[in-house]
Design a protein around this motif. Structure first.
Motif, PDB file in Angstrom:
ATOM      1  N   PHE A 100     -63.586   9.335 -82.542  1.00  0.00           N
ATOM      2  CA  PHE A 100     -63.231   7.998 -82.089  1.00  0.00           C
ATOM      3  C   PHE A 100     -61.848   8.037 -81.465  1.00  0.00           C
ATOM      4  N   LYS A 101     -61.747   7.600 -80.224  1.00  0.00           N
ATOM      5  CA  LYS A 101     -60.478   7.541 -79.503  1.00  0.00           C
ATOM      6  C   LYS A 101     -59.984   6.096 -79.564  1.00  0.00           C
ATOM      7  N   ALA A 159     -79.530  10.428 -80.277  1.00  0.00           N
ATOM      8  CA  ALA A 159     -79.720  11.368 -79.171  1.00  0.00           C
ATOM      9  C   ALA A 159     -78.797  12.590 -79.285  1.00  0.00           C
ATOM     10  N   HIS A 160     -77.794  12.530 -80.179  1.00  0.00           N
ATOM     11  CA  HIS A 160     -76.807  13.614 -80.280  1.00  0.00           C
ATOM     12  C   HIS A 160     -76.477  13.977 -81.727  1.00  0.00           C
ATOM     13  N   LEU A 203     -69.050  13.969 -79.497  1.00  0.00           N
ATOM     14  CA  LEU A 203     -69.483  12.689 -78.960  1.00  0.00           C
ATOM     15  C   LEU A 203     -68.292  11.763 -79.196  1.00  0.00           C
ATOM     16  N   ILE A 204     -67.622  11.374 -78.120  1.00  0.00           N
ATOM     17  CA  ILE A 204     -66.390  10.595 -78.242  1.00  0.00           C
ATOM     18  C   ILE A 204     -66.668   9.130 -77.924  1.00  0.00           C
ATOM     19  N   VAL A 205     -66.317   8.289 -78.893  1.00  0.00           N
ATOM     20  CA  VAL A 205     -66.445   6.849 -78.743  1.00  0.00           C
ATOM     21  C   VAL A 205     -65.044   6.329 -78.412  1.00  0.00           C
ATOM     22  N   ALA A 263     -69.134   9.178 -74.632  1.00  0.00           N
ATOM     23  CA  ALA A 263     -69.403  10.322 -73.754  1.00  0.00           C
ATOM     24  C   ALA A 263     -69.404  11.616 -74.543  1.00  0.00           C
ATOM     25  N   VAL A 264     -70.156  12.583 -74.034  1.00  0.00           N
ATOM     26  CA  VAL A 264     -70.187  13.928 -74.612  1.00  0.00           C
ATOM     27  C   VAL A 264     -69.093  14.751 -73.945  1.00  0.00           C
TER      28      VAL A 264
END
Length: 183
Positions: free
Chosen positions: A25-26, A17-18, A128-130, A122-123
């Protein structure tokens, strides 16, 4: 959705989707994997275990391993479409179960290597942060009905077994006799 239950199929759908965002990645509070990271491998880990209640459990995990090079370069992280191209390459050689749990494996010189669940995705702007959080230990027997008591014995399955000790009055027994049980 509880993200620790995120399936491989759901994870891929979020990526699809993105495709034009940068994949970050956090791994800790205010700590992102350096943008120069590589996806070094994707593992399929079928797991079979026997829990403390004696029940066999089976599940599969798909583990994405990230590697952060020594000479951090910063800049922008890889785009999601690049990660998807790596995933497509892997899936040509290895069938990945869409219902398998997803984990991300990461470590660097200041963070011990571990497998973590995506707790949120989340965007944020062009990223895009995981958000990753460590797995926790659970008792599967408790998840089967709120009790950790074995059905056939009525005993706590997680309670250490206490050996039964037989006391012998040595004054009443010649402990050196064969078969007396004290030697």
């Amino acid at each position: 959705m509880n993200m620790e239950d995120l399936t491989w199929g759901q994870f891929k759908a979020l990526l699809l989707a993105h495709p034009n965002l940068h994949l970050q990645f956090k791994y800790a509070e205010d700590a992102l994997v350096d943008a120069s990271y590589h996806i070094t491998e994707i593992k399929k880990a079928p797991i079979t275990s026997v829990d403390c209640g004696g029940v066999i459990n089976n599940w599969t995990e798909i583990i994405i391993q990230l590697w952060e090079p020594q000479g951090k370069m910063g800049g922008d992280a890889m785009k999601v479409e690049k990660a998807l191209s790596i995933i497509n390459l892997v899936e040509k050689a290895l069938t990945l179960d869409a219902e398998a749990n997803v984990k991300i494996e990461f470590g660097n010189s200041t963070f011990y290597t571990r497998q973590m669940y995506p707790s949120a995705i989340a965007v944020h702007g062009n990223d895009l942060i995981v958000d990753l959080r460590p797995d926790v230990t659970r008792c599967k027997a408790i998840n089967r009905g709120g009790s950790c008591v074995t059905a056939d014995k009525g005993e706590e399955c997680c309670t250490p077994v206490k050996p039964k000790v037989q006391l012998i009055d040595l004054a009443q027994t010649n402990c050196c006799e064969p078969g007396s049980g004290c030697c």
